[in-house]
Write an enzyme that holds these catalytic residues in place. Sequence first.
Site, PDB file in Angstrom:
ATOM      1  N   THR A 121       0.872  -1.179   0.000  1.00 49.85           N
ATOM      2  CA  THR A 121       0.000   0.000   0.000  1.00 49.85           C
ATOM      3  C   THR A 121       0.907   1.227   0.000  1.00 49.85           C
ATOM      4  O   THR A 121       1.497   1.562   1.031  1.00 49.85           O
ATOM      5  CB  THR A 121      -0.921  -0.002   1.237  1.00 49.85           C
ATOM      6  OG1 THR A 121      -1.625  -1.251   1.269  1.00 49.85           O
ATOM      7  CG2 THR A 121      -1.921   1.140   1.154  1.00 49.85           C
ATOM      8  N   LYS A 168      -7.130   1.441  -3.389  1.00 51.52           N
ATOM      9  CA  LYS A 168      -6.698   0.800  -2.130  1.00 51.52           C
ATOM     10  C   LYS A 168      -6.748   1.780  -0.953  1.00 51.52           C
ATOM     11  O   LYS A 168      -7.284   1.467   0.116  1.00 51.52           O
ATOM     12  CB  LYS A 168      -5.279   0.235  -2.302  1.00 51.52           C
ATOM     13  CG  LYS A 168      -4.642  -0.312  -1.040  1.00 51.52           C
ATOM     14  CD  LYS A 168      -5.415  -1.484  -0.453  1.00 51.52           C
ATOM     15  CE  LYS A 168      -4.885  -1.846   0.914  1.00 51.52           C
ATOM     16  NZ  LYS A 168      -5.746  -2.767   1.643  1.00 51.52           N
ATOM     17  N   LYS A 212       0.125   5.332   8.404  1.00 47.39           N
ATOM     18  CA  LYS A 212       0.790   5.595   7.108  1.00 47.39           C
ATOM     19  C   LYS A 212      -0.262   5.701   5.995  1.00 47.39           C
ATOM     20  O   LYS A 212      -0.239   6.618   5.183  1.00 47.39           O
ATOM     21  CB  LYS A 212       1.769   4.444   6.841  1.00 47.39           C
ATOM     22  CG  LYS A 212       2.433   4.376   5.496  1.00 47.39           C
ATOM     23  CD  LYS A 212       1.802   3.418   4.510  1.00 47.39           C
ATOM     24  CE  LYS A 212       1.717   1.974   4.890  1.00 47.39           C
ATOM     25  NZ  LYS A 212       1.174   1.088   3.872  1.00 47.39           N
TER      26      LYS A 212
HETATM   27  P1  NAP Z   1       4.935  -6.102   8.051  1.00 45.82           P
HETATM   28  O1  NAP Z   1       4.589  -7.424   8.624  1.00 45.82           O
HETATM   29  O2  NAP Z   1       5.319  -4.994   8.945  1.00 45.82           O
HETATM   30  O3  NAP Z   1       6.108  -6.329   6.967  1.00 45.82           O
HETATM   31  C1  NAP Z   1       6.751  -5.237   6.361  1.00 45.82           C
HETATM   32  C2  NAP Z   1       7.783  -5.728   5.380  1.00 45.82           C
HETATM   33  O4  NAP Z   1       8.458  -4.582   4.820  1.00 45.82           O
HETATM   34  C3  NAP Z   1       8.884  -6.606   6.019  1.00 45.82           C
HETATM   35  O5  NAP Z   1       9.308  -7.558   5.082  1.00 45.82           O
HETATM   36  C4  NAP Z   1       9.978  -5.581   6.289  1.00 45.82           C
HETATM   37  O6  NAP Z   1      11.264  -6.154   6.357  1.00 45.82           O
HETATM   38  C5  NAP Z   1       9.870  -4.742   5.040  1.00 45.82           C
HETATM   39  N1  NAP Z   1      10.502  -3.427   5.187  1.00 45.82           N
HETATM   40  C6  NAP Z   1      10.130  -2.413   6.018  1.00 45.82           C
HETATM   41  N2  NAP Z   1      10.943  -1.352   5.852  1.00 45.82           N
HETATM   42  C7  NAP Z   1      11.876  -1.723   4.920  1.00 45.82           C
HETATM   43  C8  NAP Z   1      12.960  -1.058   4.312  1.00 45.82           C
HETATM   44  N3  NAP Z   1      13.282   0.208   4.630  1.00 45.82           N
HETATM   45  N4  NAP Z   1      13.688  -1.740   3.386  1.00 45.82           N
HETATM   46  C9  NAP Z   1      13.359  -3.006   3.045  1.00 45.82           C
HETATM   47  N5  NAP Z   1      12.335  -3.691   3.584  1.00 45.82           N
HETATM   48  C10 NAP Z   1      11.584  -3.043   4.499  1.00 45.82           C
HETATM   49  O7  NAP Z   1       3.739  -5.508   7.151  1.00 45.82           O
HETATM   50  P2  NAP Z   1       2.529  -6.275   6.437  1.00 45.82           P
HETATM   51  O8  NAP Z   1       1.366  -6.303   7.363  1.00 45.82           O
HETATM   52  O9  NAP Z   1       3.014  -7.511   5.784  1.00 45.82           O
HETATM   53  O10 NAP Z   1       2.177  -5.182   5.309  1.00 45.82           O
HETATM   54  C11 NAP Z   1       2.933  -5.041   4.123  1.00 45.82           C
HETATM   55  C12 NAP Z   1       2.210  -4.071   3.189  1.00 45.82           C
HETATM   56  O11 NAP Z   1       0.894  -4.578   2.909  1.00 45.82           O
HETATM   57  C13 NAP Z   1       2.006  -2.667   3.762  1.00 45.82           C
HETATM   58  O12 NAP Z   1       2.086  -1.724   2.725  1.00 45.82           O
HETATM   59  C14 NAP Z   1       0.588  -2.736   4.305  1.00 45.82           C
HETATM   60  O13 NAP Z   1       0.004  -1.447   4.373  1.00 45.82           O
HETATM   61  C15 NAP Z   1      -0.093  -3.625   3.276  1.00 45.82           C
HETATM   62  N6  NAP Z   1      -1.255  -4.406   3.736  1.00 45.82           N
HETATM   63  C16 NAP Z   1      -1.284  -4.990   4.968  1.00 45.82           C
HETATM   64  C17 NAP Z   1      -2.417  -5.716   5.342  1.00 45.82           C
HETATM   65  C18 NAP Z   1      -2.520  -6.345   6.719  1.00 45.82           C
HETATM   66  O14 NAP Z   1      -3.653  -6.615   7.159  1.00 45.82           O
HETATM   67  N7  NAP Z   1      -1.434  -6.616   7.416  1.00 45.82           N
HETATM   68  C19 NAP Z   1      -3.484  -5.882   4.443  1.00 45.82           C
HETATM   69  C20 NAP Z   1      -3.391  -5.307   3.181  1.00 45.82           C
HETATM   70  C21 NAP Z   1      -2.270  -4.573   2.812  1.00 45.82           C
HETATM   71  P3  NAP Z   1      11.916  -6.607   7.787  1.00 45.82           P
HETATM   72  O15 NAP Z   1      11.484  -8.020   7.993  1.00 45.82           O
HETATM   73  O16 NAP Z   1      13.354  -6.431   7.566  1.00 45.82           O
HETATM   74  O17 NAP Z   1      11.356  -5.654   8.834  1.00 45.82           O
END
Ligand code: NAP
Length: 286
Positions: A91, A164, A233
């Site tokens: 997102t 989104k 965010k």
């Molecule tokens: P998450 O569990 O916090 O995972 C974030 C990912 O991004 C991890 O792989 C993290 O790596 C990586 N990352 C963060 N900062 C970085 C950087 N500076 N350089 C490289 N890698 C970096 O988040 P998530 O829930 O999977 O969400 C991921 C995306 O999907 C977001 O944009 C979120 O808004 C969207 N989303 C989430 C959901 C939900 O319900 N969770 C649903 C729909 C969409 P590390 O392991 O190294 O920290």
Amino acid sequence: MKVGFIGLGQMGRAMAGNLVKAGHEVTVWNRSPGRDEALVAAGAKRAATPAEAAQGDVVMTMLADDKAVEGVVFGENGIADAPALHVGHSTISPALADRLTQAHGGAYVSAPVFGRPPAAEAAKLFVAAAGPEEHLQRCAPLFEAIGQRVFPLGDKPSAANVVKISGNFMIMAAVESLAEAMALAEKSGVERAQLLEVLTGTIFGAPVYANYGAMLVEDRFKPAGFAAPLGLKDMTLVADAAAKARVPMPVLGVVRDHLLDAIANEGEDVDWAGVALAVRRGAGIR
Ligand code: NAP
């Protein structure tokens, strides 16, 4: 298909796992080590850099925010000039999607998803996809492996990002209104569960009310399925896009402040449904 997958957080790990299960040759990369172990055990290859994960047909990114995507694409060993078609599931801002479209010379698809980690595990995500038709067609088997339905949104990738962030704004607005109604019910002697049963059993039968309503009734705010800082965010992305388009969104201000309240009082690891705790605090409940 040869697919790279970059970003193995709560969502990415599950999505990459489903690509492996569907028989694709998956190469994974994550910033922090260790998050890929189950995937490698299931047959995925480990890449040493983002660019190495982007040498196949398609590379998917599922990263936290704009900054993370910029780093992986334009940073050292980034995927900007890699041969694979970049499919962005994160997102991110519509503005960054436009920049990626240009940087990849049009070989970019935005495909943000609706659904939380359990839906990602179950391959039940909804995929909002936009980009050139030929690229969308190429991605069809991959989207089928991770989701239950694809919504094609035309050939301009950033359109999918607009959809989104608009959807996420509406989720927050729904949770806010539900929490306010529950606070009113509770202080008036009606149980939250009773209110929810009536609302979802009559004219509020949408999954957003049923799923978030259950979280609010059962006080399920930790561990976070979607962490409040990521929700914040997203609300900031909405605010930026709204300012650019000159669209007043007064409700956005309320939910954004309640997210800040939830993070400040409950910690960075609270789910974004924690806005309900801010609402309750305001009503003197707890
Ligand atoms: P998450 O569990 O916090 O995972 C974030 C990912 O991004 C991890 O792989 C993290 O790596 C990586 N990352 C963060 N900062 C970085 C950087 N500076 N350089 C490289 N890698 C970096 O988040 P998530 O829930 O999977 O969400 C991921 C995306 O999907 C977001 O944009 C979120 O808004 C969207 N989303 C989430 C959901 C939900 O319900 N969770 C649903 C729909 C969409 P590390 O392991 O190294 O920290």
